[in-house]
Scaffold this motif. Structure first.
Motif, short mmCIF file in Angstrom:
data_model
loop_
_atom_site.label_atom_id
_atom_site.label_comp_id
_atom_site.label_asym_id
_atom_site.label_seq_id
_atom_site.Cartn_x
_atom_site.Cartn_y
_atom_site.Cartn_z
N LEU A 142 -6.52 -15.05 16.58
CA LEU A 142 -6.40 -14.80 18.01
C LEU A 142 -7.29 -13.65 18.45
O LEU A 142 -7.90 -13.70 19.54
N TRP A 143 -7.36 -12.62 17.65
CA TRP A 143 -8.24 -11.49 17.99
C TRP A 143 -9.70 -11.94 18.05
O TRP A 143 -10.43 -11.56 18.97
N GLU A 144 -10.14 -12.74 17.07
CA GLU A 144 -11.52 -13.23 17.09
C GLU A 144 -11.78 -14.10 18.32
O GLU A 144 -12.81 -13.94 18.99
N LEU A 145 -10.87 -15.01 18.60
CA LEU A 145 -11.08 -15.93 19.72
C LEU A 145 -11.12 -15.19 21.05
O LEU A 145 -12.02 -15.41 21.87
N THR A 146 -10.15 -14.31 21.31
CA THR A 146 -10.14 -13.58 22.58
C THR A 146 -11.31 -12.62 22.70
O THR A 146 -11.83 -12.41 23.81
N SER A 147 -11.74 -12.05 21.58
CA SER A 147 -12.90 -11.15 21.64
C SER A 147 -14.17 -11.90 22.01
O SER A 147 -14.96 -11.43 22.83
N ARG A 148 -14.37 -13.08 21.43
CA ARG A 148 -15.56 -13.86 21.77
C ARG A 148 -15.51 -14.36 23.21
O ARG A 148 -16.54 -14.42 23.89
N LEU A 149 -14.32 -14.71 23.68
CA LEU A 149 -14.21 -15.15 25.08
C LEU A 149 -14.57 -14.01 26.03
O LEU A 149 -15.24 -14.23 27.06
N ALA A 150 -14.13 -12.80 25.72
CA ALA A 150 -14.44 -11.66 26.58
C ALA A 150 -15.92 -11.29 26.51
O ALA A 150 -16.53 -10.94 27.54
N GLU A 151 -16.51 -11.36 25.33
CA GLU A 151 -17.92 -10.97 25.17
C GLU A 151 -18.86 -11.97 25.83
O GLU A 151 -19.82 -11.58 26.50
N ARG A 152 -18.60 -13.24 25.65
CA ARG A 152 -19.57 -14.26 26.07
C ARG A 152 -19.29 -14.85 27.44
O ARG A 152 -20.20 -15.28 28.14
N LYS A 153 -18.02 -14.88 27.84
CA LYS A 153 -17.65 -15.53 29.12
C LYS A 153 -16.91 -14.60 30.07
O LYS A 153 -16.53 -15.04 31.16
N GLN A 154 -16.68 -13.35 29.66
CA GLN A 154 -15.93 -12.40 30.48
C GLN A 154 -14.54 -12.94 30.83
O GLN A 154 -14.01 -12.69 31.92
N ILE A 155 -13.95 -13.69 29.89
CA ILE A 155 -12.59 -14.20 30.05
C ILE A 155 -11.65 -13.25 29.30
O ILE A 155 -11.78 -13.07 28.09
N LYS A 156 -10.71 -12.66 30.01
CA LYS A 156 -9.83 -11.64 29.43
C LYS A 156 -8.44 -12.23 29.17
O LYS A 156 -7.49 -11.98 29.92
N ALA A 157 -8.36 -13.03 28.11
CA ALA A 157 -7.05 -13.55 27.70
C ALA A 157 -6.27 -12.41 27.06
O ALA A 157 -6.76 -11.76 26.13
N PRO A 158 -5.05 -12.11 27.52
CA PRO A 158 -4.30 -10.95 27.01
C PRO A 158 -3.94 -11.12 25.53
O PRO A 158 -3.23 -12.06 25.15
N LEU A 159 -4.41 -10.20 24.70
CA LEU A 159 -4.22 -10.31 23.26
C LEU A 159 -2.82 -9.91 22.82
O LEU A 159 -2.25 -10.52 21.91
N VAL A 160 -2.25 -8.89 23.43
CA VAL A 160 -0.95 -8.36 22.96
C VAL A 160 0.14 -9.43 23.02
O VAL A 160 0.81 -9.69 22.00
N PRO A 161 0.40 -10.07 24.16
CA PRO A 161 1.45 -11.11 24.15
C PRO A 161 1.08 -12.30 23.26
O PRO A 161 1.99 -12.93 22.69
N LEU A 162 -0.19 -12.58 23.13
CA LEU A 162 -0.60 -13.67 22.25
C LEU A 162 -0.31 -13.34 20.79
O LEU A 162 0.19 -14.19 20.03
N ALA A 163 -0.64 -12.14 20.37
CA ALA A 163 -0.43 -11.76 18.97
C ALA A 163 1.06 -11.71 18.64
O ALA A 163 1.50 -12.25 17.61
N VAL A 164 1.85 -11.06 19.50
CA VAL A 164 3.29 -10.95 19.24
C VAL A 164 3.94 -12.34 19.30
O VAL A 164 4.73 -12.73 18.42
#
Length: 369
Positions: A142-164
């Motif tokens: 999840l961390w890898e996926l959300t990081s790439r989305l933010a870097e390449r598409k400026q999509i900020k999927a919230p990582l904290v609720p996703l990880a928990v």
């Protein structure tokens, strides 16, 4: 001694131009005596040879009466022999391009062996430890996926609720089965919607959509691996799932690298071929027949053949789906955590969609107990 003693005519005082003597042309003296010289009237004017180049042209312009030379006295006007062309160089035969693996195979094999040791040790010693391994893999993915989305598409999927929520989803699936997994999935999606409300509304729909997609794609599909573990022969079911997926990928790589000519999906993954797909199906069918016959309670070889075909299809589709995401993001790998492999998501791409397929078929063939 005078000139008459040699029978020569009297020498004029000066030699000059053909029109007659000129003052100051050449001084008289023995150095300029002409022996047996013809009379002056019979002498001929020598042609004036100008220097080649611009000096000759200037001289002709200043002295129009000067003699012009044409012919072989000019070097540039000498008839030239055609230069012999050099012998043709024989063309160098094109060397066939060697196929390359594209990754560091030594590092990939080393990392694969290390991961396999960790998985097997946790799988057959304490089941709960293996559930923890699944949860850790989910969080990193999840961390890898959300990081790439933010870097390449400026999509900020919230990582904290996703990880928990993702870790809780895996545990719920192991403890409560499919019902627990669906409840955890719903709660995780709700947490994503609420968490994103703490930020400005611009891009809210885009971010929460990506968050719900990430929750389904990584932790929910991984929950089926934990559900495989709940059966009495759960470790062998998980091992069958892992072996079939790995063998399918290996068969696709080996046959495609050696014999692949016809592209399977060139717009998505140019490296995949139809021959590779045939290799994946063949290898997975053989491995499935062996696993179902010798590892799974009440399993038969023909069920393994069907299971192998299904695993090869789902693993290939999962790999293509991950390639589609990476191509949209403009990246080669999801991460660099695993040398020779890329990131965790680059190893989960074929495992995630295969887990529910294996769980469902095993439930149909031998039940969930």
């Amino acid at each position: 001694m005078n000139d008459s003693s040699w029978g020569a005519p009297p020498r004029p005082e000066y030699w000059g131009t053909p029109e007659g003597p000129s003052q100051g042309a050449f001084p008289a003296g023995s150095a300029y005596d002409a022996y047996d010289a013809p009379p002056l009237s019979r002498t001929q004017q020598m042609p004036v040879v100008p220097d080649a180049g611009s000096d000759a042209e200037d001289r002709d312009e200043h002295d129009p009466g000067a003699a012009r030379l044409g012919g072989p006295l000019f070097r540039d006007e000498m008839p030239q022999e055609p230069m012999a062309s050099p012998p043709p160089i024989p063309p160098v035969p094109a060397q066939p391009e060697k196929k390359r693996a594209g990754r560091d195979l030594r590092a990939a094999i080393g990392v694969g062996v290390g991961l396999g040791a960790v998985i097997l040790a946790s799988l057959f010693i304490v089941k709960a430890v293996f559930v923890g391994v699944i949860a850790v893999a989910v969080v990193v993915g999840l961390w890898e996926l959300t990081s790439r989305l933010a870097e390449r598409k400026q999509i900020k999927a919230p990582l904290v609720p996703l990880a928990v929520g993702g870790a809780a989803m895996v545990v719920a699936g192991y403890v409560s089965g499919a019902e627990g997994a669906w409840v955890a999935m719903a709660l995780t999606s709700l947490a994503v919607l609420v968490w994103r409300m703490t930020e400005p509304p611009e891009g809210y729909l885009r971010d929460v959509t990506a968050g719900v997609f990430a929750a389904f794609y990584v932790p929910f599909l991984a929950t089926f691996v934990a559900m495989l573990l709940t059966a009495s022969d759960g470790p062998w079911r998980v091992l069958t799932f892992l072996l079939l997926t790995v063998v399918s990928d290996t068969g696709a790589y080996a046959i495609g690298w050696r014999f692949g000519k016809h592209k399977l999906a060139p717009r998505i993954s140019p490296g995949k071929t139809r021959e590779g797909l045939f290799g994946a199906v063949s290898f997975a069918m053989v491995a499935g027949a062996l696993c179902m016959q010798f590892l799974i309670d009440d399993g038969t070889w023909w069920q393994g053949l069907l299971l192998g075909v299904a695993v090869a299809a789902s693993a290939t589709l999962g790999d293509l789906g991950e390639s589609m995401i990476k191509r949209d993001l403009g990246i080669k790998d999801m991460g660099t955590l695993l040398p020779g492999h890329g990131g965790i998501m680059d190893r989960l791409d074929s495992l995630l969609p295969t887990a529910p397929v294996v769980w469902l078929l095993l439930a149909i063939f031998v039940g969930t107990g």
